[in-house]
Design a protein around this motif. Structure first.
Motif, PDB file in Angstrom:
ATOM      1  N   ASN A 131       0.811  -1.217   0.000  1.00  0.00           N
ATOM      2  CA  ASN A 131       0.000   0.000   0.000  1.00  0.00           C
ATOM      3  C   ASN A 131       0.848   1.272   0.000  1.00  0.00           C
ATOM      4  O   ASN A 131       0.315   2.372   0.144  1.00  0.00           O
ATOM      5  N   THR A 132       2.153   1.115  -0.154  1.00  0.00           N
ATOM      6  CA  THR A 132       3.066   2.262  -0.148  1.00  0.00           C
ATOM      7  C   THR A 132       3.477   2.603  -1.569  1.00  0.00           C
ATOM      8  O   THR A 132       3.780   1.713  -2.367  1.00  0.00           O
ATOM      9  N   ASN A 133       3.470   3.888  -1.910  1.00  0.00           N
ATOM     10  CA  ASN A 133       3.923   4.318  -3.231  1.00  0.00           C
ATOM     11  C   ASN A 133       5.384   3.912  -3.444  1.00  0.00           C
ATOM     12  O   ASN A 133       6.210   3.992  -2.530  1.00  0.00           O
ATOM     13  N   GLY A 134       5.701   3.465  -4.657  1.00  0.00           N
ATOM     14  CA  GLY A 134       7.043   2.973  -4.950  1.00  0.00           C
ATOM     15  C   GLY A 134       8.134   4.002  -4.722  1.00  0.00           C
ATOM     16  O   GLY A 134       9.177   3.706  -4.126  1.00  0.00           O
ATOM     17  N   TYR A 135       7.895   5.238  -5.172  1.00  0.00           N
ATOM     18  CA  TYR A 135       8.904   6.286  -4.993  1.00  0.00           C
ATOM     19  C   TYR A 135       9.082   6.633  -3.517  1.00  0.00           C
ATOM     20  O   TYR A 135      10.199   6.888  -3.051  1.00  0.00           O
ATOM     21  N   ALA A 136       7.984   6.636  -2.784  1.00  0.00           N
ATOM     22  CA  ALA A 136       8.074   6.891  -1.345  1.00  0.00           C
ATOM     23  C   ALA A 136       8.841   5.766  -0.661  1.00  0.00           C
ATOM     24  O   ALA A 136       9.604   6.016   0.289  1.00  0.00           O
TER      25      ALA A 136
ATOM     26  N   TRP B 174      10.326   3.226 -11.451  1.00  0.00           N
ATOM     27  CA  TRP B 174       9.660   3.962 -12.530  1.00  0.00           C
ATOM     28  C   TRP B 174       9.295   3.056 -13.704  1.00  0.00           C
ATOM     29  O   TRP B 174       8.186   3.154 -14.246  1.00  0.00           O
TER      30      TRP B 174
ATOM     31  N   MET C 196       6.129   1.005 -13.279  1.00  0.00           N
ATOM     32  CA  MET C 196       4.981   1.906 -13.219  1.00  0.00           C
ATOM     33  C   MET C 196       4.611   2.431 -14.602  1.00  0.00           C
ATOM     34  O   MET C 196       3.449   2.736 -14.879  1.00  0.00           O
TER      35      MET C 196
ATOM     36  N   CYS D  86       8.757  11.222  -0.078  1.00  0.00           N
ATOM     37  CA  CYS D  86       7.820  10.729   0.933  1.00  0.00           C
ATOM     38  C   CYS D  86       6.623  11.664   1.068  1.00  0.00           C
ATOM     39  O   CYS D  86       5.469  11.221   1.103  1.00  0.00           O
TER      40      CYS D  86
ATOM     41  N   PHE E 242       4.572  11.912  -2.698  1.00  0.00           N
ATOM     42  CA  PHE E 242       3.860  10.744  -3.202  1.00  0.00           C
ATOM     43  C   PHE E 242       2.972  10.068  -2.158  1.00  0.00           C
ATOM     44  O   PHE E 242       2.080   9.305  -2.515  1.00  0.00           O
ATOM     45  N   GLU E 243       3.231  10.332  -0.873  1.00  0.00           N
ATOM     46  CA  GLU E 243       2.416   9.717   0.173  1.00  0.00           C
ATOM     47  C   GLU E 243       1.530  10.734   0.885  1.00  0.00           C
ATOM     48  O   GLU E 243       0.590  10.355   1.593  1.00  0.00           O
TER      49      GLU E 243
END
Length: 304
Positions: A37-42, A97, A100, A199, A202-203
């Protein structure tokens, strides 16, 4: 200890570090299932932040933090440190990236090309010698990549970034005579502003620590895995001839593949089965060559 014995010992250490890095990096995709549930970049930002905190804390506890940060006081070291941070930061970003943006195939192809790039640079730039078995393993590996390119129809920008970016980084780490842990810590420190921004952006959190305790512990675990894997990788790079380092890099994709199938539950695209079979053959050639040299007691460093 004689010079030859010392060389064998160093090479053996490098092989062990290379195998450990492959195992650790293969475990990361399974670990990331805990952070779905965490954004990849974050997640990359958290990895950088926690890697920095963990390494800095360990060095401080050992009384080595001030010495590790000493290169920051050298103007001559800054270009190399900034370049290293940029190169490795781009690679970590591309790793997230590409999937995505729907270019997972390009990412996989890039990591398949990477060992070949390292072998060729080792042979023709550093003038390292390859044994007959290593040449054969290289030829088989190149064949697998050529087949993959034919099947996929092109060579993407993602593949080129991975295949050329990491070798430049490893060459830089060899040229700049800084302790591995010190250089890696400073590179992460230089990436902290971008990690902090990722962080929040993106979050949507107020700061990178604006999570529950259990989530922060998961981020710390990711930082620990990332740090351990990368430090093992860099330690292998420092101890091994670049050509051998490149050939050993082919151990990682099959391990990641096994983790993907057994734990993550992914399927191998049927068109890529033959490529993986060829990579397996290349690894087998290296293993057999190493076993023969070891049992003959030829005095040459074990290759795998």
């Amino acid at each position: 200890m004689t010079t030859n014995t010392a060389k064998i010992s160093t090479t053996s250490q490098g092989v062990i570090f290379s195998i450990c890095s492959a195992i650790i990096f293969a475990a990361i995709p399974a670990y990331l299932m805990l952070l779905q549930n965490t954004n990849g970049y974050a997640a990359i930002g958290q990895r950088i932040i926690w890697t920095t905190l963990l390494i800095a804390t360990a060095l401080a506890a050992a009384g080595r933090l001030r010495q590790a940060l000493k290169p920051l006081l050298s103007v001559q070291a800054w270009p190399g440190l900034l370049t290293g941070a940029l190169l490795v930061g781009v690679q970590w970003g591309v790793f997230v990236w590409a999937p995505m943006m729907g270019d997972t195939v390009g990412l996989a192809l890039g990591y398949s090309l990477l060992p070949i790039s390292l072998v060729l640079i080792g042979r023709f730039y550093y003038h390292e010698n390859l044994s007959t078995a290593q040449w054969l393993a290289t030829a088989v590996a190149v064949s697998s990549v050529i087949y993959m390119i034919i099947i996929n129809g092109s060579l993407s920008l993602t593949a080129m970034i991975v295949a050329l970016g990491y070798p430049l980084y490893f060459m830089l780490r060899r040229k700049q005579s800084l302790p591995i842990v010190s250089a890696f810590l400073i590179e992460n420190i230089l990436l902290l502003p971008v990690a902090w921004w990722a962080c929040g952006h993106f979050e949507g959190v107020n700061h990178p620590f604006d999570y529950t305790v259990d989530k922060l512990l998961l981020f710390a675990g990711l930082g620990l895995l990332g740090a351990a894997g990368m430090l093992c990788y860099l330690s292998a790079n420092r101890r091994l001839p670049l050509a051998l380092f490149g050939l050993l890099s082919y151990l990682e994709p099959p391990l990641i593949l096994l983790v993907g199938i057994i734990i993550v539950g992914e399927q191998i695209p049927s068109e890529n089965l033959f490529s993986y079979l060829l990579i397996g053959c290349a690894l087998s050639i290296m293993a057999i060559d190493a076993a023969i040299k070891f049992y003959r007691g030829s005095g040459t460093p074990p290759q795998l």
